[in-house]
Scaffold this active site. Structure first.
Site, short mmCIF file in Angstrom:
data_model
loop_
_atom_site.label_atom_id
_atom_site.label_comp_id
_atom_site.label_asym_id
_atom_site.label_seq_id
_atom_site.Cartn_x
_atom_site.Cartn_y
_atom_site.Cartn_z
N THR A 1 34.97 41.75 33.24
CA THR A 1 35.86 41.07 32.31
C THR A 1 37.19 40.73 32.97
OG1 THR A 1 34.85 42.33 30.53
CG2 THR A 1 36.91 41.20 30.03
N ASP B 1 41.27 43.70 37.19
CA ASP B 1 42.47 43.15 36.56
C ASP B 1 43.06 44.06 35.50
OD1 ASP B 1 40.48 42.86 34.61
OD2 ASP B 1 41.50 41.13 33.73
N ASP C 1 34.92 44.20 39.00
CA ASP C 1 34.91 44.33 37.55
C ASP C 1 34.31 43.04 36.97
OD1 ASP C 1 35.60 45.34 34.98
OD2 ASP C 1 37.37 44.05 34.98
#
Length: 837
Positions: free
Chosen positions: A526, A723, A524
């Site tokens: 961000t 996250d 990912d």
């Protein structure tokens, strides 16, 4: 009543979490429309969305819903049945996965693992599980997760069982102390037996000649029937159930030696004259019985010590959380048990105290020792709105915090659970070891029998039986696979502990083993490659007065919780800029904000906000803004009255460690694919800066999930880092899911590995740890087998025809223990591995 209302006060709307993950607008602007992300605002009225349960609670017939982490009590008695994960019909259970008749979702099966992982009894948060507390399990999981009431030894592998922490948090397993006592008693009787039997080669005990054998027998009885009897019982069980293991060999070898010695002692006339010793001593093997059992007990004690240390690690983690907290009620401080703290409570933390629960500081500041979480020794500065974690230690300032996570929801509680599960998990390589052991033991017995037969046929005349018996017993003892049973668990135990010290929490041992095989990493953007929060990077001012723009923007946003507002506030405070008084504040959904400051209307937002208020942007300023937008910056224009003063640009900074991490992973031969829900420009800018060649923007959760499946179908071993909630499906699907410790709980729960520091360098460190671990396991297996491969032929008497060398049962026992010691010492070498990249 005031105290009670405060004690159950709901958190702010932006912080309320729905157990069913369903949210609605409290104004019902769009009728019955619902949403599935927390912390969002209504697109019509801009109010925060709130959990659907708050709407349902208004119905007097409403039955409170449950969540996948807090199942109803009756579920634990219905293993094998199914339930709807949305709890549409409350506690209702189904006999098969027919699909929920209300929402039509697939039903979930109630498994023993699910029940164990859920806190359905409302027990003390420090207890790992009320059903397992105080009970025992086999560290090899021979019968799955079966629990035992006492340490009777595993009926399959025969190993000592390990105790779960007790209900009061007590993890005192008596196994180590019992074995220590038995070892001391065994030594007390074995040493004189050894001196009487073997010492006679140097010192003649002529005055004991007639009764020496009986003295040896008497001294042997406590060793065999007290200290070592549990070993004999395990051997008997192994033969009875035909789960042959190392205790099968021990019991067989010791029984043979003891029975032979008894027969010789009671009926010496049965022994042929030429079998007697040089001075006509009868051949007794009581010293072999004692020494073998004592050495095996020593090995068991060392193994119990290793498990005791693991248990102590969990116990120490439990002790990191204080038992009490300073609760503030009506501006008065009251010390209460930790179990009484609820979400939203205000707590005072004094200098030197441990932080009781997870939350954020709302008043004051301090420096906090977070080494128990991050491993970093330098205390971290914390101010208002800073997050704090249970178990970390406050510095020299007082602050007020709001409780956000309590009980088993705190990071500390999750760490305890993960460490406990990881230390109990088994890797596929262990299954191979188990299979080898089951084949190895019968082969050894066959070799022992063959040795006896061959010596009976080809042994020295008049001494065939004695030679056959001694060598057959030696084969049984030297082949004892104690080291084989320790080879993998010891490495895994040390490796998992090493990872935890480095901020790498490993949920199961299989993930640690698999990590070395990873060849594709999907990541990912961000919060994984980037900080996950915008920062104010540039202020463009027409009048060359950026401080004016910052001052007006700060004034507008001083009470806002918007991410861009936080960036403005942070920048203004760092510049020591004060805010002006604001009146007639208005939040305009999807555009920005406006208010009156010093008698003038001020606007802050996007281009649509200005155009809707007939404010034109100068072409040169618009061109400058476009340059920043092409670099993936977010732009907010600021205007006063009808004049545009300039703009502010925001970007999500790339983490300092990301470049180094990406370079290391590429050098390791791992293909990196970045998948993000962000726009194309931002994704391209980040990928270019980090040197990532493959990326995909505007990804939905199912896009990431499908990408993982596609690569797996192509034979790739895929790791996924993320996250957020949107990453959780892919994290669960990947061969190894790696969650950032700074991310959401759902992401952490979906992953096999958690990087507490939220740093991608941890992936390289985990891969290095995996490589070192597998190497260590293979070395252990080598140590376990080399003694057997070399020792069995010698014990069988292969060297006797050439060199006249035989291996006594006592020396064979010492060799067996030496192999176990080699495995343990080699495993401990993992602690010295440098994982820093």
């Amino acid at each position: 009543m005031e105290n009670e209302s405060h004690h159950h006060k709901k958190p702010n709307p932006s912080e309320r979490i729905s157990p069913s993950s369903v949210y609605y607008c409290p104004m019902e602007c769009e009728g019955e429309k619902v949403y599935f992300q927390p912390g969002k605002r209504c697109s019509v009225c801009n109010m925060f969305l709130v959990p659907i349960e708050e709407k349902l609670e208004k119905d007097p017939n409403y039955i409170p819903q449950f969540s996948s982490t807090h199942l109803p009590d009756n579920y634990k008695y219905n293993i094998g049945k199914y339930y709807c994960p949305m709890f549409c019909e409350s506690k209702k259970l189904y006999d098969s996965n027919i699909g929920c008749p209300v929402c039509h979702m697939h039903l979930e099966e109630i498994t023993e693992e699910l029940v164990r992982s859920n806190n359905t009894d409302g027990e003390n948060p420090k207890i790992l599980n009320s059903e397992t507390a105080g009970k025992y399990y086999c560290p090899m999981f021979c019968e799955g997760d079966k629990l035992y009431e006492s340490n009777v030894g595993c009926p399959v592998c025969g190993m000592d069982l390990v105790k779960h922490p007790d209900k009061n948090g007590d993890n005192s397993d008596d196994t180590y102390h019992i074995l220590k006592r038995k070892l001391l008693i065994s030594l007390a009787f074995t040493i004189p037996v050894f001196l009487l039997s073997m010492g006679g080669m140097l010192i003649k005990f002529s005055f004991l000649k007639e009764i020496q054998g009986w003295i040896e027998l008497i001294l042997t009885l406590p060793v065999l029937f007290y200290s070592g009897w549990f070993l004999m019982q395990r051997g008997w069980v192994s033969f009875k159930t035909w789960n042959l293991n190392m205790f099968s060999l021990i019991a067989l070898g010791v029984s043979a030696a003891f029975i032979f010695s008894i027969v010789v002692l009671l009926f010496p006339s049965l022994i042929p004259h030429h079998i007697l010793g040089h001075n006509h001593e009868i051949p007794l093997y009581f010293e072999a019985v004692c020494v073998i059992l004592t050495l095996v007990i020593l090995g068991q004690l060392m193994e119990a010590l290793a498990h005791k240390k693991t248990g102590n690690a969990i116990k120490n983690l439990m002790s990191l959380s204080p038992d009490q907290a300073n609760l503030i009620i009506n501006n008065e401080e009251k010390k209460v048990p930790l179990s009484e703290i609820k979400i939203g409570d205000l707590l005072k933390v004094k200098p030197g105290e441990k932080i009781p629960v997870d939350g954020k500081i709302i008043e004051g500041n301090s420096v906090i020792d977070e080494s128990m979480i991050t491993g970093e020794p330098i205390p971290v500065e914390k101010n208002a709105d800073s997050k704090v974690s249970a178990g970390t230690i406050n510095g020299n300032q007082v602050f007020i915090m709001k409780a956000e996570k309590v009980g088993d929801e705190t990071l500390l509680a999750k760490i305890i659970k993960m460490v406990n599960n990881a230390s109990r998990s088994r890797a596929p390589i262990q299954k191979l070891t188990d299979k080898v052991s089951k084949i190895f033991v019968p082969i050894v017995i066959l070799v022992s029998v063959t040795t006896f037969i061959l010596w009976q046929i080809f042994g020295p005349e008049n001494q065939k039986t004695l030679f056959a018996f001694v060598n057959a017993v030696s084969v049984l003892i030297v082949a004892c696979p104690c080291a084989l049973g320790l080879a993998t668990p010891m490495s895994l135990m040390v490796g998992i502990g090493k990872g935890a010290k480095s901020g790498i929490l490993i949920k199961n041992a299989e993930a640690l083993e698999q990590m070395n095989k990873v060849n594709v990493l999907i990541t990912d953007k961000t919060g994984t490659l980037t900080e996950g929060k915008p920062s104010l990077k540039h202020i463009e001012s027409i009048n060359d007065d950026p401080n004016l723009i910052l001052k007006l923007a700060y004034s507008l946003n001083q009470n806002s919780e918007h991410p861009l507002s936080n960036a403005i506030i942070k920048k203004a405070k760092s510049e020591n800029i004060s805010a002006e008084k604001v009146i007639d504040f208005e939040n305009i959904s999807g555009k920005g904000v406006k208010a009156t400051i010093n008698g003038k209307m001020v606007f802050l937002g996007n281009e649509n906000l200005l155009s809707s208020n007939q404010i034109s942007i100068p072409e040169n300023l618009k061109a400058k803004a476009n340059e920043f937008q092409n670099q993936a910056h977010t732009i907010s224009f600021l205007a006063q009255k009808n004049e545009v003063l300039g703009f502010m640009s925001f970007t999500d900074d790339i983490k300092e460690s990301s470049k180094k991490a990406v370079k290391n992973l590429l050098n390791d031969g791992i293909e990196i694919i970045m998948m993000t829900g962000d726009n194309e420009n931002t994704a391209q800018a980040v990928a270019k800066e980090l040197g990532i060649k493959k990326f995909k923007a505007k990804c939905l959760p199912e896009d990431k999930l499908n990408a993982v499946k596609k690569l797996q179908n192509e034979g790739m071993i895929v790791a996924m880092t993320g996250d957020g909630i949107n990453d959780s499906p892919a994290l669960a699907q990947a061969n190894i899911g790696i969650a950032m410790g700074t991310g959401t709980d759902i992401a952490i729960e979906s992953a096999e590995i958690t990087l507490l520091k939220g740093d991608l360098l941890g992936v390289s460190e985990a891969k290095l740890l995996s490589k070192k671990l597998l190497k260590n396991i293979k070395e252990n297996l080598f140590f376990a087998f080399v003694y057997n491969v070399l020792g069995i032929p010698i014990a069988a008497g292969l060297l006797y025809p050439f060199f006249g060398i035989l291996l006594s049962p006592m020396i064979a026992a010492a060799a067996m223990s030496a192999s176990s010691l080699s495995v343990i010492l080699n495993s401990l070498r993992l602690n010295s591995v440098n994982l820093k990249i």
